[in-house]
Scaffold this motif. Structure first.
Motif: not given
Length: 646
Positions: A118, A139, A141-142, A144-145, A352, A354-355, A358, A410, A458
């Motif tokens: 994470s 990570d 989630l990241l 999927t940016a 969201g 940090e996502l 990004r 998000l 995701s």
């Protein structure tokens, strides 16, 4: 986001050994489903028996599942970690995955490890990748940016991504202007044709540089480029700011006319600027005659200079206020930007963490204005061109008279995202809506059902990247194109790799991937969309866009054989004979001397080629006076002709 084992292998012969999946939650089971068609031994480990989402998984792994703590050596040994080629540590608890990774590396020093993590453990994950060979920390989630950015970005392109500082568009292949950048692939036997890719901005740079600066057109283009930045700044100003600038310019012009009498334009400039900076006594003294005192000052002089001084004081105070406000926003996260210019275009990102940061960075990099709603109180209100609000009400009030190009919701709560979407559609029905979901099956169908919004799962995106990483690929980004996940993969070619010695046409047409750029040893810049007759050599770095199935085909070394050949006849003139031999050698993969029998005037059939190379070779030979036609061959005949290359 890049996920890669530190060894970064190229495409090599498939390795022996099983793939061990530790943690059978939604991500673990999604990876299992993708691994089923790959014909590799699979083993599973979890703390407790999972809730199987697919009956095929329960039927195949229900009886062989190893139960226990993945951090314990004897449990890992029972699951066969010592003989595994890759281990996927996919528990929802990041600390458990990291601890298990250290234990796995002690038991198996060579396996590729994929560790789910994470954002809180990002720094530790980077250190693990540096210190332990073959470890990739991801990570979900990241990752999927990239897909979220593409769904929000305005335009009719199918996808957009960035490689080593160069941006690329994936476009449709029906536009003639786009065909000039890369010739269309023809439908025929083989895998899905490669995508049409266009480097962003390449036309404009080349056309501007091609005009000499000494010509009238060149001078005009240079002047227009010089005026471009001020004009863009003027357009970005609000209406009030534009009026203020016009007033200041008018006061400057009027001041030069009023205060230049008796001392010339230099006196006018000095007095006008001094008054507009809030001064009064000194500029008035400059205007008075040398031998007379204040008694000689006329009432109009005192009145006009006093008015200018008051306006200058207000301007100076406003400038100080703006500077202080910006310092408070950028350094301390205080204050709020208020409302924006009417009709300005924005993209809204909600939640969201940090996502969202990004995604916002990606959009700002492309010149788009982004507003984020981040309820964390410690988040600064400005970051790299982004505007951040802590409350929904304030953000929506600021955007009331603006045009929203896209809205990304998000949060990990799908129902909350849906509720906010339905509310926002009342005010901005024409915006693009992107909703993030955790593990929704048939996400695209759900989006169509809800009115054309984009629902991004995701787990669906990340599972492809995790599986590719398990086979040793270096995945740099994920693109969603035509309902399929395409992975941006960087290969480092070695002499033992399956791609070594192939030309790029074979890579594209044999495996269906799209070559993006090629960086050769000793070159500082890559070859963008390289020529398809280039042959891969050791030390090359090749970036391709490919699906998971295409990557697996590369690993197995099972390309679709070429299905076209040339029927040629003739004997070129002496001055063109050398060029013809060079063309044949370059396209057929042999030495020029071995191509001499093909130019004896008789009719010959070449070995099988990819259609694009066959047409390119035919065009070159026709210029040398040979008669050439391109013919399709049966797939079986093409496979047999692989051993007939000269």
């Amino acid at each position: 986001m890049t996920i890669a084992p530190s060894s970064s292998p190229g495409a090599s012969c498939p390795r022996e050994g099983s793939v061990l999946i530790c943690g059978l939650g939604s991500l673990g089971q999604a990876c299992l489903l993708r691994l089923l068609p790959f014909d590799v031994p699979l083993r599973c480990l979890d703390r407790e028996r999972p809730d199987w989402r697919d009956p095929r998984l329960e039927e195949r792994f229900g009886s062989t599942l190893v139960l226990g703590d993945m951090r314990l050596p004897h449990v890992l040994s029972q699951a066969g970690v010592e003989t595994a080629r890759a281990v996927l540590l996919l528990s929802s608890e990041s600390t458990v995955n990291v601890e298990a990774a250290l234990q796995v590396r002690l038991l198996n020093p060579t396996a590729d490890l994929v560790v789910r993590s994470s954002g809180q453990l990002a720094s530790l994950g980077a250190l693990l990748e540096e210190r332990l060979p073959g470890v990739a920390v991801v990570d979900p989630l990241l990752l999927t940016a990239g897909a979220i950015t593409e769904a929000l970005r305005p335009g009719d392109q199918e996808a957009c991504f960035r490689v080593d500082g160069q941006s690329y568009l994936v476009v449709e292949g029906n536009d003639p202007a786009r065909r000039q950048q890369r010739s269309l692939r023809q439908d025929g036997p083989g895998p899905a044709r490669p995508l049409q890719v266009l480097p962003m901005g390449s036309h404009h740079h080349r056309s501007a540089e091609a005009v000499p600066a000494t010509t009238a057109r060149g001078r005009w283009l240079a002047l227009r480029r010089g005026l471009g930045a001020p004009l863009r700044l003027w357009r970005q100003c609000s209406r009030l700011q534009q009026i203020g600038l016009l007033v200041i310019l008018a006061l400057m012009a009027l001041g030069l006319a009023l205060f230049s009498a008796g001392g010339g334009w230099r006196q006018g400039v000095f007095v006008t600027l001094a008054l507009l900076l809030g001064e009064f006594v000194d500029p008035v003294n400059v205007l008075l005659p040398p031998d007379d005192g204040i008694a000689a000052a006329s009432p109009w002089l005192i009145g006009v200079t006093l008015l200018y001084s008051l306006v200058g004081t207000l301007l100076t105070s406003a400038l100080v206020a703006v500077i202080l406000e910006r310092l408070l926003r950028e350094r301390f996260g205080l204050g709020h930007p208020g409302r924006f210019r009417r009709g300005s275009r924005w993209i809204l990102l909600a939640e969201g963490d940090e996502l969202a940061v990004r995604v916002a960075d990606n959009l700002v990099r492309d010149g788009l204005q982004v507003l984020r709603i981040d309820t964390r109180p410690v988040t600064p209100l400005h970051r790299s061109g982004q505007v951040v609000f802590h409350r929904w009400e304030a953000a929506l009030a600021a955007l009331q008279h603006c045009r929203l190009e896209g809205i990304g919701l998000l949060s990990v709560d799908l129902l909350a995202n849906l509720q906010e979407t339905f509310q926002l559609q009342k005010s901005w029905p024409g915006a693009r809506y992107v909703i993030l979901s955790h593990a929704v099956e048939a996400a695209e169908q759900l989006g169509d059902l809800l009115g054309g919004m984009a629902v991004i799962s995701s787990m669906d995106l990340v599972a492809d990247a995790v599986v590719a990483t398990a086979f040793g690929e270096r995945v740099e980004e994920i693109c969603r194109i035509d309902g399929a996940n395409h992975l941006l993969v960087r290969y480092r070619i070695q002499q033992s790799d399956g791609l070594w010695g192939l030309n790029l046409s074979r890579v594209e047409q044999g495996y269906g991937v799209t070559t993006i750029h090629l960086l050769r040893p000793g070159r500082s810049s890559p070859l963008v969309l390289p020529s398809l007759d280039l042959v891969l050599a050791a030390g090359d770095q090749l970036v391709v866009l490919a699906t998971l199935g295409q990557l697996r085909r590369i690993e197995l070394g099972c390309p679709v054989p070429p299905a076209w050949r040339l029927r040629l006849q003739g004997s070129p003139r002496e001055e063109g004979r050398f060029e013809a031999l060079q063309s044949l050698a370059r396209h057929l993969g042999g030495a020029p001397g071995t191509m001499v029998p093909l130019l004896d005037g008789k009719e010959h059939l070449t070995p099988a080629l990819d259609r694009e190379l066959a047409e390119q070779l035919a065009e070159e030979l026709r210029r040398q006076g040979l008669h050439c036609t391109v013919e399709a061959v049966a797939v079986a005949e093409a496979a047999a002709s692989e051993g007939l290359r000269p």
